[in-house]
Design an enzyme around this catalytic site. Structure first.
Site, PDB file in Angstrom:
ATOM      1  N   HIS A   1       0.830  -1.205   0.000  1.00 26.57           N
ATOM      2  CA  HIS A   1       0.000   0.000   0.000  1.00 26.57           C
ATOM      3  C   HIS A   1       0.862   1.252   0.000  1.00 26.57           C
ATOM      4  O   HIS A   1       2.077   1.195   0.223  1.00 26.57           O
ATOM      5  CB  HIS A   1      -0.919   0.013   1.222  1.00 26.57           C
ATOM      6  CG  HIS A   1      -0.181   0.233   2.507  1.00 26.57           C
ATOM      7  ND1 HIS A   1       0.651  -0.711   3.057  1.00 26.57           N
ATOM      8  CD2 HIS A   1      -0.109   1.313   3.329  1.00 26.57           C
ATOM      9  CE1 HIS A   1       1.181  -0.237   4.178  1.00 26.57           C
ATOM     10  NE2 HIS A   1       0.744   0.995   4.366  1.00 26.57           N
TER      11      HIS A   1
ATOM     12  N   ASP B   1       0.661   4.980   1.994  1.00 25.96           N
ATOM     13  CA  ASP B   1      -0.071   5.486   3.163  1.00 25.96           C
ATOM     14  C   ASP B   1      -1.134   6.510   2.768  1.00 25.96           C
ATOM     15  O   ASP B   1      -0.857   7.474   2.049  1.00 25.96           O
ATOM     16  CB  ASP B   1       0.896   6.118   4.168  1.00 25.96           C
ATOM     17  CG  ASP B   1       1.771   5.063   4.835  1.00 25.96           C
ATOM     18  OD1 ASP B   1       1.308   3.919   4.990  1.00 25.96           O
ATOM     19  OD2 ASP B   1       2.914   5.395   5.199  1.00 25.96           O
TER      20      ASP B   1
ATOM     21  N   ARG C   1       5.573   6.523  13.698  1.00 28.07           N
ATOM     22  CA  ARG C   1       5.432   7.042  12.318  1.00 28.07           C
ATOM     23  C   ARG C   1       4.830   8.448  12.310  1.00 28.07           C
ATOM     24  O   ARG C   1       3.848   8.691  13.019  1.00 28.07           O
ATOM     25  CB  ARG C   1       4.532   6.106  11.506  1.00 28.07           C
ATOM     26  CG  ARG C   1       4.601   6.386  10.011  1.00 28.07           C
ATOM     27  CD  ARG C   1       3.760   5.392   9.227  1.00 28.07           C
ATOM     28  NE  ARG C   1       2.414   5.894   9.039  1.00 28.07           N
ATOM     29  CZ  ARG C   1       1.400   5.176   8.552  1.00 28.07           C
ATOM     30  NH1 ARG C   1       1.593   3.927   8.186  1.00 28.07           N
ATOM     31  NH2 ARG C   1       0.209   5.698   8.412  1.00 28.07           N
TER      32      ARG C   1
ATOM     33  N   HIS D   1       4.660   0.099  -0.001  1.00 29.99           N
ATOM     34  CA  HIS D   1       5.432  -0.692   0.965  1.00 29.99           C
ATOM     35  C   HIS D   1       4.574  -1.754   1.634  1.00 29.99           C
ATOM     36  O   HIS D   1       3.343  -1.738   1.551  1.00 29.99           O
ATOM     37  CB  HIS D   1       6.082   0.215   2.017  1.00 29.99           C
ATOM     38  CG  HIS D   1       5.105   1.012   2.844  1.00 29.99           C
ATOM     39  ND1 HIS D   1       4.437   2.094   2.351  1.00 29.99           N
ATOM     40  CD2 HIS D   1       4.692   0.867   4.131  1.00 29.99           C
ATOM     41  CE1 HIS D   1       3.662   2.602   3.286  1.00 29.99           C
ATOM     42  NE2 HIS D   1       3.785   1.867   4.387  1.00 29.99           N
TER      43      HIS D   1
HETATM   44  C1  SIN Z   1       3.442   0.578   7.587  1.00 31.45           C
HETATM   45  O1  SIN Z   1       3.681   1.786   7.756  1.00 31.45           O
HETATM   46  O2  SIN Z   1       2.653   0.210   6.727  1.00 31.45           O
HETATM   47  C2  SIN Z   1       4.113  -0.485   8.446  1.00 31.45           C
HETATM   48  C3  SIN Z   1       5.531  -0.706   8.094  1.00 31.45           C
HETATM   49  C4  SIN Z   1       6.174  -1.685   9.055  1.00 31.45           C
HETATM   50  O3  SIN Z   1       5.705  -1.834  10.180  1.00 31.45           O
HETATM   51  O4  SIN Z   1       7.160  -2.322   8.674  1.00 31.45           O
END
Ligand code: SIN
Length: 303
Positions: free
Chosen positions: A104, A106, A288, A273
């Site tokens: 996806h 974000d 994040r 990602h």
């Molecule tokens: C994400 O931001 O989608 C999660 C990435 C992760 O936890 O490795």
């Protein structure tokens, strides 16, 4: 002067020679900003950041989002979205533990999708000396550039629907593959009616021109694209599957092996990602921040 070292074949770099806990002068910030957009994913290793310092650095790129999942926001710092499987005194995870179980970008379902995200590693699980919980990135600009000309022309006028509403209902190929390999994936989050009402579906061009670099990339993703706009469902699903499979070919991938103190930033317009859930019950904790981007040109809000 910062040092920039390329990590992946088409994208991703390590940036050293900068301490992000201190305010950067304009010249250094401009070098960092340029290296980031040139490389799409960058890691600043060995940083020691408080939540306030992470916020101060990332908000120089733009307005920070408050995630729709309030239960995963850090107390006193709602700009920080906690990713963690650690439990609080009531036995509940202190953050989102299911984020990234599919490919996806974000907040791609928002009227102003995220421009970039920054993820700071506080606690990283390690087994037999090897860090677990890698995050994988795929460059959608490199993938677009490699498409045959006829496919580029076909995609030029097409739109896809990005939806927060639909995303829990699907069987993600990536998740199925993890489960086949014995990796447990968690699906914990049921959006409330209020959360769903705050994010209407969006019809967005399949080929998006990057608002900073001008590069073209594929703005479709397995996690948040629900279907193609104005196309019979079976035909649209087949086209999407073809694009997803194209994007995640090994040559377009960079996989990040985490170390505590890494600040990893990625460009949500240029890459998508996916997380790896190979560490439970070892504890993992990351913070994040997510910068709001501009509305996508030629996109439409659907009610
Ligand atoms: C994400 O931001 O989608 C999660 C990435 C992760 O936890 O490795």
């Amino acid at each position: 002067m910062i040092q920039v070292t390329r990590l992946g074949r088409h994208f991703a770099a390590r940036i050293t020679g900068v301490d992000l806990s201190k305010p950067l002068d304009d010249d250094t910030f401009e070098q960092v900003r340029k290296a980031f957009f040139d490389n799409e994913v960058v890691v600043f290793p060995g940083q020691k950041l408080t939540p306030a310092q992470q916020i101060a650095f990332t908000q120089r790129f733009g307005t920070l989002e408050h995630h729709v999942r309030k239960e995963a926001q850090l107390a006193d710092h709602p700009e920080i979205f906690i990713l963690s499987n650690k439990l609080n005194a009531n036995g509940k995870a202190i953050g989102a533990q299911d984020a990234g179980r599919f490919w996806h970008s974000d907040l791609s379902y928002k009227t102003q999708p995220s421009l970039l995200s920054a993820l700071y590693a506080v606690e990283i699980p390690v087994k037999d000396g090897k860090p677990l919980g890698d995050t994988h990135f795929a460059s959608t600009t490199a993938a677009y550039a490699a498409l045959p000309e006829a496919m580029k022309q076909k995609l030029a006028s097409l739109k896809n629907i990005h939806s927060y509403r639909d995303y829990r209902l699907k069987n993600y190929a990536a998740q199925q593959e993890d489960e086949r390999r014995g990796i447990r994936t968690v699906q914990e989050h049921a959006p409330t009616p209020e959360q769903l009402a705050s994010v209407p579906d969006m019809a967005t061009p399949v080929v998006r021109v990057h608002p900073v670099t001008g590069r073209k990339g594929l703005f479709v993703n397995e996690g948040h694209t629900s279907h193609m706009y104005g196309m019979p469902e079976a035909e649209g699903d087949a086209l999407l599957r073809q694009l997803y499979d194209h994007i995640i070919q090994p040559e377009f991938i960079y996989s990040h092996h985490w170390a505590p103190g890494d600040l990893l930033m990625w460009d949500n317009v240029a890459v998508q990602h996916k997380a790896t859930f190979d560490y439970d019950p070892l504890p993992r904790l990351l913070y994040r921040t997510t910068v709001r981007g501009p509305a996508v040109a030629d996109s439409m809000v659907l009610q």
